[in-house]
Design an enzyme around this catalytic site. Structure first.
Site, short mmCIF file in Angstrom:
data_model
loop_
_atom_site.label_atom_id
_atom_site.label_comp_id
_atom_site.label_asym_id
_atom_site.label_seq_id
_atom_site.Cartn_x
_atom_site.Cartn_y
_atom_site.Cartn_z
N ASN A 23 0.64 -1.32 0.12
CA ASN A 23 0.06 -0.14 0.04
C ASN A 23 0.79 1.21 -0.08
O ASN A 23 0.61 2.37 -0.12
CB ASN A 23 -0.99 0.12 1.21
CG ASN A 23 -1.93 -1.20 0.92
OD1 ASN A 23 -2.12 -1.72 -0.24
ND2 ASN A 23 -2.82 -1.42 1.99
N ASP A 304 -6.90 -3.66 8.77
CA ASP A 304 -6.45 -4.91 7.56
C ASP A 304 -5.67 -6.07 8.60
O ASP A 304 -5.18 -6.78 7.82
CB ASP A 304 -5.22 -4.26 6.65
CG ASP A 304 -5.81 -3.26 5.73
OD1 ASP A 304 -5.08 -2.85 4.99
OD2 ASP A 304 -6.80 -3.50 5.62
C1 EPZ Z 1 -6.59 1.98 1.72
O1 EPZ Z 1 -7.70 1.57 1.41
C2 EPZ Z 1 -6.01 0.40 1.51
N1 EPZ Z 1 -5.97 0.17 0.53
C3 EPZ Z 1 -6.77 -0.73 2.39
O2 EPZ Z 1 -6.13 -1.86 2.40
C4 EPZ Z 1 -7.14 -0.10 4.01
O3 EPZ Z 1 -7.92 -1.19 4.57
C5 EPZ Z 1 -7.71 1.26 4.02
O4 EPZ Z 1 -6.71 2.15 3.25
C6 EPZ Z 1 -7.77 1.50 5.38
O5 EPZ Z 1 -6.48 1.66 6.15
C7 EPZ Z 1 -4.87 0.65 -0.15
O6 EPZ Z 1 -3.87 1.29 0.36
C8 EPZ Z 1 -4.69 0.38 -1.72
P1 EPZ Z 1 -9.86 4.62 3.00
P2 EPZ Z 1 -8.93 3.18 1.02
O7 EPZ Z 1 -10.21 5.49 1.90
O8 EPZ Z 1 -7.87 3.98 0.64
C9 EPZ Z 1 -14.62 5.35 3.26
C10 EPZ Z 1 -5.76 -4.17 1.83
O9 EPZ Z 1 -6.28 -5.03 2.28
N2 EPZ Z 1 -14.63 6.43 2.30
O10 EPZ Z 1 -9.35 4.90 3.97
O11 EPZ Z 1 -9.97 2.77 0.08
C11 EPZ Z 1 -14.60 4.25 2.93
O12 EPZ Z 1 -15.75 3.63 2.10
C12 EPZ Z 1 -6.84 -2.97 1.52
O13 EPZ Z 1 -4.57 -3.80 1.56
C13 EPZ Z 1 -15.67 7.38 1.93
O14 EPZ Z 1 -16.56 7.14 2.30
O15 EPZ Z 1 -9.26 3.12 2.53
C14 EPZ Z 1 -14.38 3.26 4.10
O16 EPZ Z 1 -15.43 3.04 4.93
C15 EPZ Z 1 -8.02 -3.18 2.00
N3 EPZ Z 1 -15.45 8.17 0.81
C16 EPZ Z 1 -13.23 4.32 4.79
O17 EPZ Z 1 -13.58 5.59 4.24
C17 EPZ Z 1 -14.06 8.36 0.08
O18 EPZ Z 1 -14.08 9.21 -0.84
C18 EPZ Z 1 -11.90 4.03 4.82
O19 EPZ Z 1 -11.56 4.17 3.44
C19 EPZ Z 1 -13.05 7.45 0.52
C20 EPZ Z 1 -13.25 6.46 1.53
#
Ligand code: EPZ
Length: 415
Positions: A23, A304
């Site tokens: 990541n 994670d």
């Molecule tokens: C990153 O995902 C990671 N992926 C995820 O790892 C990790 O679980 C996550 O961060 C949280 O730490 C990568 O880095 C490629 P978020 P990301 O935006 O960026 C909501 C793995 O197993 N949200 O922090 O998608 C969303 O729905 C993966 O390696 C909005 O509502 O995570 C979620 O509920 C799985 N609107 C929460 O925020 C947005 O525009 C956290 O999502 C963006 C996100």
């Protein structure tokens, strides 16, 4: 890797080395397109997701090559075509190209990232940031289109400290004119690693790792060399597996400062963690006790590692544990699979109650990469043989996992 077959009952013993962070690598590889020339990126993990990102960059006209965990990227040009749909739809992190292309060519057209097993994964906060910087955004037939005559710095408040939105806005802001402030920014170590790479390329970024990040736009970015940080989630997964099997494992290339919440929880459970400059040694000579977990944005307990922790909690010597998942709305699919193996877990809404119980091998299915590793950990402690279907999910985030586990005594084979 379609199926993993594990014969449980062995204690894990020995030395396992953690690879570069998936990541951190994914946004860094995308960001290399913003430099005019060849960047050299080291400790890039050899993972499906990374190869997918490489294919996308290649299809857009960049030159990429990967050898011994070193990835070189040369954008080769100025205008980039639309990233190919068939690859973008396989890799959620390809959405970092929105920030990269907006910064570099003030235009981006890319297929919407799909939702996935753990949640619908909206990108509203990403788009809110791009609009604040002056971009027009539209979504039509599942394709996001962004265009901006110019990008100007802005003050952006994130309703939720989204990792992806923080990264994407930071990428776009590096080549905007003026100052951008991201408030309530995510603080994950992978964001700091990306900012370190961007800074060597000439970006001006302050405050990464805190909840307020300031980016002063610059005219251009130059190629740079960068070494990716170790993967804290891979590291934590092996630490949890060592505790679950009551083994004795040295997790090399593990930065415990990136895993403070996990180390604190494991110590609370009675696990012995001995840290030195190279890594950590994990043993559990005095048994392990139940503990409560609540996932939160960094530096809270990482979502994670929640599935892996749940597998461990089914094996404590005494007590009932509570796991609350606050980051994703649907990250409990592994519970049904663990229950098929005899786990005693009851679920109400966002909370799961886990009581210790012996596990027996069964046929189970992985829903995503972290749930897949939770099932591997359960298979390692279960009596008999566990067959994990859809094991390819695991290859997305764990380099050479079957070799690394075999090297520390696991009895498993890939089908
Ligand atoms: C990153 O995902 C990671 N992926 C995820 O790892 C990790 O679980 C996550 O961060 C949280 O730490 C990568 O880095 C490629 P978020 P990301 O935006 O960026 C909501 C793995 O197993 N949200 O922090 O998608 C969303 O729905 C993966 O390696 C909005 O509502 O995570 C979620 O509920 C799985 N609107 C929460 O925020 C947005 O525009 C956290 O999502 C963006 C996100």
């Amino acid at each position: 890797m379609e199926k993993l077959i594990i014969n449980g009952g062995d204690r894990l013993k020995g030395d396992v080395t953690v690879s570069g962070a998936k990541n951190a690598a994914l946004p860094v590889v995308a960001a290399a397109l913003m430099a005019n020339g060849e960047s050299m990126l080291e400790d890039i993990p050899g993972l499906r997701d990374v190869f997918c990102m490489m294919e996308i960059l290649g299809a857009m006209g960049a030159s990429v090559s990967f050898q011994d965990n070193v990835l070189t990227v040369n954008p080769n040009g100025s205008e980039f075509a639309e990233p190919p749909y068939n690859r973008v739809s396989k890799l959620r992190a390809s959405y970092y190209l929105m920030g990269v292309l907006l910064a570099r060519q003030r235009y981006a057209r890319i297929a919407m990232p799909g939702g996935c097993a753990i949640g619908n994964r909206p990108i509203d906060l990403h788009l809110k940031g791009f609009k604040a910087l002056g971009a027009e955004t539209s979504i039509d037939h599942g394709v996001v289109e962004l265009k901006a005559s110019r990008l100007s710095g802005a003050k952006i408040y994130l309703d939720y400290p989204s990792v992806g939105a923080t990264i994407n806005i930071m990428l776009a802001a590096t080549l905007a004119s003026g100052l951008t402030t991201i408030e309530n920014a995510a603080r994950e170590p992978e964001i700091i690693d990306l900012a370190n790479y961007l800074t060597v390329m000439g970006a001006r970024i302050k405050g990464v790792g805190t909840d307020v990040i300031k980016i002063e736009g610059v005219q251009e970015l130059v190629p740079a060399q960068h070494r990716i940080i170790p993967d804290r989630i891979e590291s934590g997964s092996y630490m949890i597996a060592a505790a679950a099997t009551r083994g004795d494992v040295y997790v090399r290339n593990s930065l415990s400062e990136h895993l403070k919440s996990l180390v604190a929880k494991l110590k609370e459970m009675g696990v012995i963690i001995q840290e030195d400059i190279e890594g950590v040694r994990v043993t559990a000579p005095n048994g392990i006790r139940a503990v409560d977990i609540k996932t939160l944005p960094h530096p809270g307990f990482p979502t994670d590692l929640q599935p892996q922790m749940m597998a461990l909690l089914t094996q404590v010597d005494e007590g009932t544990s509570m796991v609350i998942e606050t980051v994703f709305e649907n990250r409990f699919m592994h519970i049904d699979e663990l229950k098929r193996m005899g786990a005693n877990i009851s679920l109400d809404g966002r909370g799961a109650l886990i009581k210790p119980s012996p596990l027996s091998g069964a046929r189970v299915s992985a829903s995503d990469l972290r749930a897949g590793v939770a099932l591997i950990i359960a298979g390692l402690v279960a009596d008999g043989e566990t067959e994990i279907e859809n094991a390819y999910h695991v290859e997305r985030g764990y380099e050479k996992i079957e070799l690394k586990l075999k090297d520390i005594g696991a009895d498993l084979k890939v089908v």
